[in-house]
Design an enzyme around this catalytic site. Sequence first.
Site, mmCIF file in Angstrom:
data_model
loop_
_atom_site.group_PDB
_atom_site.id
_atom_site.type_symbol
_atom_site.label_atom_id
_atom_site.label_comp_id
_atom_site.label_asym_id
_atom_site.label_seq_id
_atom_site.Cartn_x
_atom_site.Cartn_y
_atom_site.Cartn_z
ATOM 1 N N GLU A 287 0.966 -1.284 0.057
ATOM 2 C CA GLU A 287 0.170 -0.205 -0.054
ATOM 3 C C GLU A 287 0.969 1.362 0.051
ATOM 4 O O GLU A 287 1.616 1.367 0.921
ATOM 5 C CB GLU A 287 -0.840 0.074 1.112
ATOM 6 C CG GLU A 287 -1.841 -1.343 1.161
ATOM 7 C CD GLU A 287 -2.386 -1.552 2.518
ATOM 8 O OE1 GLU A 287 -2.367 -0.812 3.466
ATOM 9 O OE2 GLU A 287 -3.098 -2.687 2.821
ATOM 10 N N GLU B 286 -4.558 -6.306 2.833
ATOM 11 C CA GLU B 286 -3.264 -7.204 3.402
ATOM 12 C C GLU B 286 -3.529 -8.752 2.990
ATOM 13 O O GLU B 286 -2.329 -9.317 2.416
ATOM 14 C CB GLU B 286 -3.157 -6.980 4.784
ATOM 15 C CG GLU B 286 -2.723 -5.797 5.183
ATOM 16 C CD GLU B 286 -3.653 -4.667 5.166
ATOM 17 O OE1 GLU B 286 -4.882 -4.846 5.360
ATOM 18 O OE2 GLU B 286 -3.320 -3.417 5.338
ATOM 19 N N PHE C 298 1.916 -1.592 8.875
ATOM 20 C CA PHE C 298 2.121 -1.869 10.149
ATOM 21 C C PHE C 298 1.924 -3.391 10.760
ATOM 22 O O PHE C 298 1.171 -3.878 9.913
ATOM 23 C CB PHE C 298 1.113 -1.036 11.328
ATOM 24 C CG PHE C 298 1.439 0.452 11.095
ATOM 25 C CD1 PHE C 298 2.041 1.168 12.049
ATOM 26 C CD2 PHE C 298 0.761 1.229 10.060
ATOM 27 C CE1 PHE C 298 2.031 2.462 11.958
ATOM 28 C CE2 PHE C 298 0.830 2.647 10.133
ATOM 29 C CZ PHE C 298 1.725 3.288 10.809
ATOM 30 N N ASP D 80 0.557 -4.635 12.925
ATOM 31 C CA ASP D 80 -0.674 -4.986 13.676
ATOM 32 C C ASP D 80 -1.747 -5.396 12.434
ATOM 33 O O ASP D 80 -2.746 -5.777 12.917
ATOM 34 C CB ASP D 80 -1.196 -3.614 14.340
ATOM 35 C CG ASP D 80 0.002 -3.063 15.072
ATOM 36 O OD1 ASP D 80 0.012 -3.087 16.150
ATOM 37 O OD2 ASP D 80 0.849 -2.423 14.421
ATOM 38 N N PHE D 81 -1.347 -5.030 11.295
ATOM 39 C CA PHE D 81 -2.360 -5.182 10.240
ATOM 40 C C PHE D 81 -2.407 -6.996 9.725
ATOM 41 O O PHE D 81 -3.198 -7.365 8.752
ATOM 42 C CB PHE D 81 -2.382 -4.464 8.906
ATOM 43 C CG PHE D 81 -2.425 -2.833 9.444
ATOM 44 C CD1 PHE D 81 -2.985 -2.550 10.396
ATOM 45 C CD2 PHE D 81 -1.815 -1.948 8.417
ATOM 46 C CE1 PHE D 81 -3.126 -1.188 10.843
ATOM 47 C CE2 PHE D 81 -2.133 -0.358 9.113
ATOM 48 C CZ PHE D 81 -2.743 -0.118 10.135
ATOM 49 N N ILE D 82 -1.244 -7.539 10.055
ATOM 50 C CA ILE D 82 -1.177 -8.828 9.407
ATOM 51 C C ILE D 82 -2.159 -9.743 9.901
ATOM 52 O O ILE D 82 -2.440 -11.022 9.062
ATOM 53 C CB ILE D 82 0.314 -9.261 9.996
ATOM 54 C CG1 ILE D 82 0.890 -10.517 9.217
ATOM 55 C CG2 ILE D 82 0.203 -9.741 11.155
ATOM 56 C CD1 ILE D 82 0.894 -10.144 7.556
ATOM 57 N N HIS E 200 -1.446 0.178 16.173
ATOM 58 C CA HIS E 200 -0.114 0.459 15.497
ATOM 59 C C HIS E 200 1.065 0.284 16.082
ATOM 60 O O HIS E 200 2.168 0.947 15.605
ATOM 61 C CB HIS E 200 -0.426 1.972 14.700
ATOM 62 C CG HIS E 200 -1.535 2.170 13.814
ATOM 63 N ND1 HIS E 200 -2.843 2.190 14.587
ATOM 64 C CD2 HIS E 200 -1.836 2.312 12.775
ATOM 65 C CE1 HIS E 200 -3.759 2.271 13.849
ATOM 66 N NE2 HIS E 200 -3.332 2.494 12.526
#
Length: 324
Positions: A29, A60, A83, A85-87, A129
């Site tokens: 992104e 993602e 980040f 955290d988005f995985i 994040h």
Amino acid sequence: MPTKTYLQAINEALRQEMERDSNVFIMGEDVGPFGGCFGVTKGLYEQFGEKRVKDTPITESAIIGAATGAAAAGLRPVCEIMFVDFIGVALDQLFNQAAKMRYMFGGKAKIPMVLRTPQGAGIGAAAQHSQSLEAWFAHVPGLKVAMPATPYDAKGLLVTAIRDDNPVVFLEHKLLYGLEGEVPDELYSVPFGKAEVRRSGKDVTVVATAKMVHTALEAAEVLAKDGISAEVIDPRTLVPFDTATVVESVKKTHGLVVVHEAVKHAGFGAEIAAQVAEMAFDYLDGPIVRVAAPFTPVPFSPPLEQAFLPDVNDIVAAVRKIRG
């Protein structure tokens, strides 16, 4: 040797590997004309064009899924998740597909992909994040995990990651992007599974990861004034993990403190402590101590966020606890 920031070192590794191998490409992104959320891919779109520096939709799962397919087809994707955290929304693609394909196809499928992603707290980015999730990735067979602490290692480890035929999770700490250090202009690689002894010592072993390596070195300076000699070890990669260097250090110092920014509960420090307990228990003069964040989401409030993060005083106190 020229001095570069951690961010510039990563950018240089990407550019030079893309120049060397036309199969290497970037996707994520805003990695194109915008240059990435933190500016890591700046200038690469202008040099290599949209075919090799691909902006993706905000999804993602599609990024990791497409990277896995491209890698299986013979390309070498380096994908960025803004980040770590988005995985969570892409765990099936990463944990169930990319990580397992080589095993499930009897070794006939190679998945040479890199997942680059920043993690860590300290910039007031709040709970969604700011996490440190290395233990998630290290727990999954089939994934390699790198956590560079210096600009030199950031470039060398990323080169190794891109050339690896297995999926690699490359974790970059946000607060290290501005860190400066000596980085050669030419291409070089840093091997996986080889820890670096950042400071030699004889009284206690401190194993620290990523940004905590620098906090541990500051703590070692404080301890030295009290006559305590701390050996600071940076594993550099968690998978593979250089158990031998840590065990040999503990046999010399007879004490171990493990430091990481992730929450202590079920963190990777527990794995390090367990390995040392299995292999060098008789050499320990006292319990292994872990210094890590409390078992809570990362606070948004700046004072609370600072209280959440392990600091020099925490490490000094832990060492004094086991050295008496």
